[in-house]
Design a protein around this motif. Structure first.
Motif, PDB file in Angstrom:
ATOM      1  N   CYS A   1       0.784  -1.205  -0.011  1.00 27.74           N
ATOM      2  CA  CYS A   1       0.013   0.143  -0.020  1.00 27.74           C
ATOM      3  C   CYS A   1       0.885   1.247  -0.004  1.00 27.74           C
ATOM      4  O   CYS A   1       1.958   1.421   0.797  1.00 27.74           O
ATOM      5  CB  CYS A   1      -0.967  -0.069   1.114  1.00 27.74           C
ATOM      6  SG  CYS A   1      -1.774   1.694   1.614  1.00 27.74           S
TER       7      CYS A   1
ATOM      8  N   CYS B   1       0.078   3.173   3.746  1.00 24.87           N
ATOM      9  CA  CYS B   1       0.393   2.614   4.930  1.00 24.87           C
ATOM     10  C   CYS B   1       1.416   1.598   5.059  1.00 24.87           C
ATOM     11  O   CYS B   1       2.107   1.082   6.112  1.00 24.87           O
ATOM     12  CB  CYS B   1      -0.590   2.049   5.858  1.00 24.87           C
ATOM     13  SG  CYS B   1      -1.637   0.518   5.003  1.00 24.87           S
TER      14      CYS B   1
ATOM     15  N   CYS C   1      -6.382  -1.236  -0.306  1.00 31.24           N
ATOM     16  CA  CYS C   1      -5.801  -1.588   0.654  1.00 31.24           C
ATOM     17  C   CYS C   1      -6.401  -2.285   1.702  1.00 31.24           C
ATOM     18  O   CYS C   1      -7.534  -1.651   2.134  1.00 31.24           O
ATOM     19  CB  CYS C   1      -4.761  -0.438   1.640  1.00 31.24           C
ATOM     20  SG  CYS C   1      -4.343  -1.206   2.899  1.00 31.24           S
TER      21      CYS C   1
ATOM     22  N   CYS D   1      -5.994  -0.101   5.401  1.00 27.49           N
ATOM     23  CA  CYS D   1      -6.592   1.401   5.518  1.00 27.49           C
ATOM     24  C   CYS D   1      -7.417   1.865   4.592  1.00 27.49           C
ATOM     25  O   CYS D   1      -8.074   2.952   4.577  1.00 27.49           O
ATOM     26  CB  CYS D   1      -5.381   2.386   5.734  1.00 27.49           C
ATOM     27  SG  CYS D   1      -4.607   2.432   3.988  1.00 27.49           S
TER      28      CYS D   1
HETATM   29 ZN   LIG Z   1      -3.117   0.882   3.606  1.00 28.51          ZN
END
Ligand SMILES: [Zn+2]
Length: 149
Positions: free
Chosen positions: A3, A6, A31, A34
């Motif tokens: 991702c 994050c 993702c 998140c």
């Molecule tokens: Zn993420």
């Protein structure tokens, strides 16, 4: 695919489509940690693998042709068809792993010989005799001698 927000490694693909020139595939991912959405471009796995022939012309790699050659070389040798499939897989994979996405028919031939030499000497000699189109009986006996050394 990490991702971009994050760094989490797990994502789901929400959309995928080929790029304009068809050389890669564009995927929209989300993702799982998140919910961030990002785009990745992956090289098409079905991008044709090209085979360069002795006369410098090239053609699209034909797995059926390769299998046919293997089957003929291994006729009546009690070699499991799955073993031949595996050889074809390995040859195809190693050809795809080079960056050019092309292989010469010569390289294919020598890869086949390397594999056959490991599993069945008779199949190896049959294949080599066709592939190398022996000019002389001397050449043939050199190969056979090379096998026993
Ligand atoms: Zn993420």
């Amino acid at each position: 695919m990490r991702c971009t927000a994050c760094g989490n490694l797990e994502s789901k693909v929400i959309d995928s489509r080929p790029s304009e020139d068809n050389s890669s595939i564009r995927r929209r991912r989300e993702c799982l940690a998140c919910g961030h959405r990002f785009t990745t471009y992956e090289r098409m796995t079905d991008c044709p693998l090209m085979v360069t022939k002795a006369d410098n012309s090239s053609e699209v790699f034909d797995r059926t042709k390769l299998m046919h050659g293997l089957i003929i070389a291994c006729a009546k040798r009690h070699i499991a068809p799955s073993q031949l499939e595996q050889i074809a897989d390995e040859i195809e994979n190693s050809a795809r792993n080079n960056t050019k996405n092309e292989i010469s028919s010569r390289e294919i031939g020598s890869l086949v010989m390397q594999h056959l030499a490991k599993i069945d000497v008779v199949a190896y000699i049959r294949f080599a005799s066709v592939y190398k189109k022996f000019d002389s009986i001397q050449e043939f006996s050199d190969i056979v001698k090379g096998l026993s050394s």
